[in-house]
Design an enzyme around this catalytic site. Structure first.
Site, PDB file in Angstrom:
ATOM      1  N   ASP A  78      10.952  26.489  12.678  1.00 12.64           N
ATOM      2  CA  ASP A  78      12.103  27.287  13.121  1.00 12.64           C
ATOM      3  C   ASP A  78      12.190  27.460  14.635  1.00 12.64           C
ATOM      4  O   ASP A  78      12.967  28.274  15.114  1.00 12.64           O
ATOM      5  CB  ASP A  78      12.024  28.673  12.439  1.00 12.64           C
ATOM      6  N   ASP A  81       9.043  35.502   9.964  1.00 11.59           N
ATOM      7  CA  ASP A  81       9.125  35.754  11.389  1.00 11.59           C
ATOM      8  C   ASP A  81       8.200  36.909  11.737  1.00 11.59           C
ATOM      9  O   ASP A  81       8.280  37.981  11.127  1.00 11.59           O
ATOM     10  CB  ASP A  81      10.571  36.047  11.777  1.00 11.59           C
TER      11      ASP A  81
HETATM   12 ZN   LIG Z   1      11.930  32.032  12.256  1.00 10.18          ZN
END
Ligand SMILES: [Zn+2]
Length: 993
Positions: A374, A264
């Site tokens: 995601d 991320d």
């Molecule tokens: Zn993610």
């Protein structure tokens, strides 16, 4: 035969854990360890290496939250280890129950060159194989003491999410820091036993293969001398050769393993930490690629590649080398793995432009797979954008997280709102952190919905987010299940190779039409309102900056700020990452994002001001610039005029209290409570508000989801509601009505004004609630089965009813600039300059069916940012009675792109660079070509979902018109007389004569 299966399985578990695994490193000596704690933020590598460390011993506490500590470890390899393989085992105090999300390190040699990362499940560093014995070992570790934000129990409010509030108490205790002999044979035995034991557990208990594995495992355990594991491991392995060499059945499911580390770009750590996470993981993966000839690793997000290039040149050199082998693969072709619900049309396009261009420029690689494992749902505009960028495939697994419905396909064609179809794959392994366990592989096969018609699936394999990526153990396991009876057959492959096989074997896959709605994380459309506002505002300013800078360049020869725009676009694109724009990051990330958006706005306004001043010339008359695509108050879209239309509104007292606002198009009645009880469309002669109801109604709900506080709103929030009808003040304020309310610890001030056919509502909230959800409701006297929400390059329809579980699950959804409901011949739009979440419901009462549209203003979750959204906010909404979809599109642009009055020459009239004779065709970008040629790029689309024929008239001499893709690469001859399909997107390059 007696059934002793449980006994053998329990024996395998204990012997593996307590005897065999410990024998992988049978001998060890402690390393001398010293540490230097960097005083503040991370320091350059040279500074960390040059610092003077103090001795520290295993067991000692270290690591203030978000600190950086430089460990130096030294030892002499014992002479008696000559000829053996030796590793350093460096445990920073990891919690091995979590593969990432905690402390991490990057190991350097004394010369500053990186060796590999240190992660909870990846703590070894190879020192020599074989060693000579007697040599000195010296390694440095740049260790980050990142706090665990999402711990056990999960979702607890914490002050650790910002360096400013996290305190200084050390978080970690140094673990084992040893030099150790590595016994390769024992390690291979561990891998054999793990693979067979895990496979065994997935096979039918009454199947032959399961029992063959059980007996082989038993023989292997019998062959191990528990007092001499190292001396007997080879004999134990020999007992397993037979079962390990039995090939997969011909119909076995085929899994393309892609080495991966989902990182991320910011989440439970700030952006600056991601720079280091990526460097650690890339160091690990380049090292693993050298050790493992079959392994393939894919890394997405061009921004992360760019960080390595900028901040860690030594790691970058290794990456460049690995890419050249074809086994370190750029994936996805996007700048970041962005959210795809909220980014506007142009921003979504630029994610691909900048992502793909980076990989093309650096490596000559133009990949065709969008990689978004995601992201929290996928807007229906995405297929056309992917195709227009020159890509053609999509991978995600996130829809497997949906709470209500199970998606019916894993491999399918996804049809977007314009009809573009994209070959799409959802890995049935249901994770982007596959570890090659038998359970995961068996789940992928069982779960795969397209069995019988297709046989291939993809498994993103490796620990993400600080786990360091794929491990040598995963590679060893994959090798054993390459062709193994009872298991899916696993091969390391690139995403492109997987997709080629999947497409070839499945020529007529099923089709899914419309958005891929994630039935979870719906509150990400609302949490962290300022981040969302910053995004929307930046998108609008980027449009204007390109438009006016291009206009000034063509009209006056002013320089075009190529590099500045490139940098600002990339900044805005980065912040669309799927935990920043959705509001699901720690406080630190959002605090920085607010500041960054302010700087972005300042720079973009600077570009706009300079261009408009150049265009307006010298003088003292007011010239009004219209950055919207449609003519406004007599000023053409993309042009400027020295006049602006005159508007009038009458404001007067209302019988029974309150006020009436009226102009030639609209009469609005605001009662003594400050609620809109009537909005009368004078042109159509029609009332907007249902009898007895009131619009502009603020509603407050408790909002404490079962999990994922910043992400989720659970539908039960609706069971309890407080209507905020008490007003502290309702008064005339200039030409409008001002309403002030207080509730809880918060206050709201609204100003309602008319602008043509629009009721504009400015809402200022001083928000000090906890775990509440604030909505602004508009009951509408419209019977509608469906409603439209603006999305990228078009709009999406959703049902107003809840007939099926699929419709019921969409109880909170995304809009861009407008939401629109209509009956045949008459509709209403609700327009917003910054909010994305909304819900639409239907009510049947005495006067028939009505529709209630509510926009989501604010939430107040306490995890991961305990202070989410506290403080002052400002929102602009507008109600447009009588609006068609075309009106909604136009008013949406107007509200997001206010007119800009500039003092200039009296006669100044700036002609637009491009005029379009059909309002259905909306110009979304006017800019100079990124190649610096001076060509003008114009992008437009059909905006109403119908057919359009339009003629584009350039406001400058054009030598040639070329059709291009989003990356401005030619795709064919262009024309200025266009005929567009519903929502069709076109990019033209106009070469100047
Ligand atoms: Zn993610």
């Amino acid at each position: 035969m007696h059934d002793d299966r449980n006994l053998v399985e329990a024996r395998l578990k204990r012997v593996l854990e307590e005897r065999i695994r410990p024998a992988v490193h049978p001998e060890s000596v402690p390393l001398d360890v010293a540490v230097w704690h960097a005083p503040g933020e991370p320091v350059p590598v040279a500074e960390g290496l040059a610092a003077t460390p103090e001795p520290i011993a295993p067991g000692a506490a270290w690591g203030a939250p978000w600190g950086t500590s430089w460990f130096t470890v030294t030892a002499t390899v014992p002479a008696e280890w000559a000829g053996r393989t030796v590793e350093a085992l460096l445990d920073l105090g990891f919690d091995a129950n979590m593969p990432g999300f905690q402390s991490e390190g990057l190991v350097y040699r004394p010369d500053g060159s990186p060796v590999k990362g240190l992660n909870p499940l990846n703590q070894w560093v190879r020192v020599g194989s074989p060693v000579e014995g007697g040599e000195r070992v010296r390694l440095h570790v740049e260790a980050a003491s990142n706090p665990v934000i999402l711990g056990v129990p999960p979702f607890q409010p914490t002050q650790l999410g910002d360096k400013e509030t996290a305190g200084t108490a050390p978080l970690y205790r140094l673990g084992r820091m040893d030099l150790a002999v590595f016994d390769e044979t024992v390690w291979q035995l561990v891998m054999d036993l793990e693979v067979l034991g895990e496979l065994m557990a997935e096979l039918p208990a009454d199947g032959t293969r399961r029992w063959e594995l059980l007996r082989a495992v038993e023989r292997a355990l019998d062959a191990v001398d528990l007092q001499d594991v190292n001396g007997t491991a080879a004999a134990a392995r020999a007992e397993l050769t037979g079962v390990l060499s039995s090939p997969a059945v011909p119909s076995a499911h085929r899994i393309s393993a892609v080495g991966h580390a989902h990182i991320d770009s910011a989440w439970l750590w700030p952006l600056r930490e991601t720079v280091r996470k990526v460097a650690r993981t890339a160091s690990n993966m380049t090292a693993l690629l050298e050790d493992e000839p079959d392994f393939v690793f894919a890394m997405s997000q061009a921004q992360q590649w760019a960080w390595i290039k900028e901040h860690r040149p030594e790691v970058w050199a290794r990456v460049v080398k690995a890419v050249a082998t074809g086994r370190f693969v750029p994936a996805g072709g996007m700048w970041v793995e962005s959210d795809t619900n909220m980014p506007g049309s142009e921003a979504m396009a630029r994610q691909f432009v900048h992502g793909k261009r980076f990989f093309i420029d650096e490596f000559g690689i133009d990949n065709e797979e969008a990689w978004l494992p995601d992201t929290f749902g996928f807007a229906a505009g995405l297929p056309q954008i992917i195709r227009a960028a020159g890509s053609k495939r999509l991978l995600t697994q996130k829809i497997s997280w949906s709470q209500t419905n199970t998606f019916p396909h894993h491999t399918f064609l996804w049809e977007g709102l314009d009809g573009t179809r994209i070959f799409t794959h959802f890995p049935p392994v249901d994770t982007y952190n596959c570890s090659m366990s038998g359970r995961e592989l068996a789940h992928a096969e069982r779960n795969f919905k397209d069995k019988g018609a297709a046989r291939h699936s993809l498994a993103p394999t490796g620990w993400g987010d600080g786990g360091g990526g794929t491990t040598r153990e995963m590679v060893a396991k994959a090798a054993r299940v390459r062709d193994l009876e009872g298991s899916p057959a696993v091969t390391w492959e690139t995403p492109a190779d997987f997709f080629a096989k999947a497409e070839a074997e499945y020529p007529n896959p099923p089709v899914w039409v419309g958005e891929l709605y994630l039935e979870l994380h719906r509150a990400t459309l609302t949490s962290q309102a300022k981040t969302k506002q910053g995004n929307r505002r930046s998108e609008s300013l980027l449009r204007e900056a390109e438009l006016w800078a291009a206009t000034a360049a063509v009209r006056t020869g002013a320089p075009y700020p190529y590099e500045q725009l490139d940098r600002l676009w990339k900044t805005v694109l980065l912040h669309q990452f799927h935990d920043i724009l959705p509001g699901s990051s720690i406080a630190w990330v959002h605090r920085e994002a607010r500041r960054t958006y302010e700087r972005v706005a300042e720079e973009l306004n600077g570009i706009i001001d300079a261009a408009q001043r150049a265009l307006a010339g010298d003088g003292d008359r007011t010239v009004v610039f219209n950055g919207a695509p449609h003519t406004r108050h007599g000023v053409p879209g993309g042009g400027a005029r020295a006049v602006s239309g005159v508007r009038w509104t009458e404001a007067r007292d209302r019988d029974g209290g309150g006020f009436v606002l009226e102009n030639d198009l609209l009469r609005v009645e605001i009662d003594a409570r400050g609620l809109v009880v009537s909005a009368y469309d004078l042109t159509a002669g029609r009332e907007t508000v249902p009898p007895g109801q009131a619009a502009n109604l603020l509603q407050l709900h408790p909002d404490f989801p079962n999990k994922w506080d910043a992400w989720d709103v659970d539908e039960f929030y609706r069971n309890t509601v407080t209507d905020l009808t008490e007003a502290d003040e309702v008064s005339l304020d200039g030409g409008g009505v001002r309403v002030r309310r207080s509730f809880g610890s918060s206050t709201v001030t609204q100003v309602l004004t008319l602008d043509g056919g629009r009721l504009d509502i400015l809402t200022e909230v001083d928000w000090h609630e906890t775990e509440k959800f604030l909505k602004l409701a508009f009951p509408l006297d419209v019977r509608a089965d469906r409603y439209a929400s603006e999305s990228q390059y078009g709009h999406t329809f959703r049902a107003t009813h809840t007939n099926t579980s699929w419709e019921a699950a969409k109880f909170e959804a995304c809009n861009h600039r407008f939401v629109h409901v209509e009956e045949p011949g008459w509709g209403v739009a609700l327009v917003t300059d910054s909010t994305y979440g909304h819900d639409v419901t239907r009510t049947v009462g005495d006067s028939g069916t009505t529709t209630t549209l509510r926009v989501s203003l604010l939430r107040a979750p306490r995890f991961p940012d305990p202070e989410t959204d506290q403080g002052a906010h400002r929102f602009r909404h507008a109600l447009v009675p009588g609006a068609t979809i075309g009106d909604a599109v136009r008013e949406g642009y107007f509200v997001n792109l206010p007119e800009r009055p500039v003092t200039g020459a009296g006669a100044a009239e700036v002609e637009p660079l491009i005029m379009v004779d059909d309002d259905a065709v909306v110009v979304t970008a006017v800019k100079l070509a990124d190649d610096g040629s001076g060509d003008v790029i114009v992008r437009f689309h059909e905006s109403r979902g119908g057919r359009a024929r339009a003629t584009l008239t350039p406001g400058f001499p054009v030598a040639e018109v070329v059709a291009t893709d989003l990356l401005e690469r030619p795709t064919g001859e262009g024309t200025l007389s266009v005929s567009l399909r519903p929502f069709e997107l076109v990019t033209l390059r106009l070469k100047r004569a």
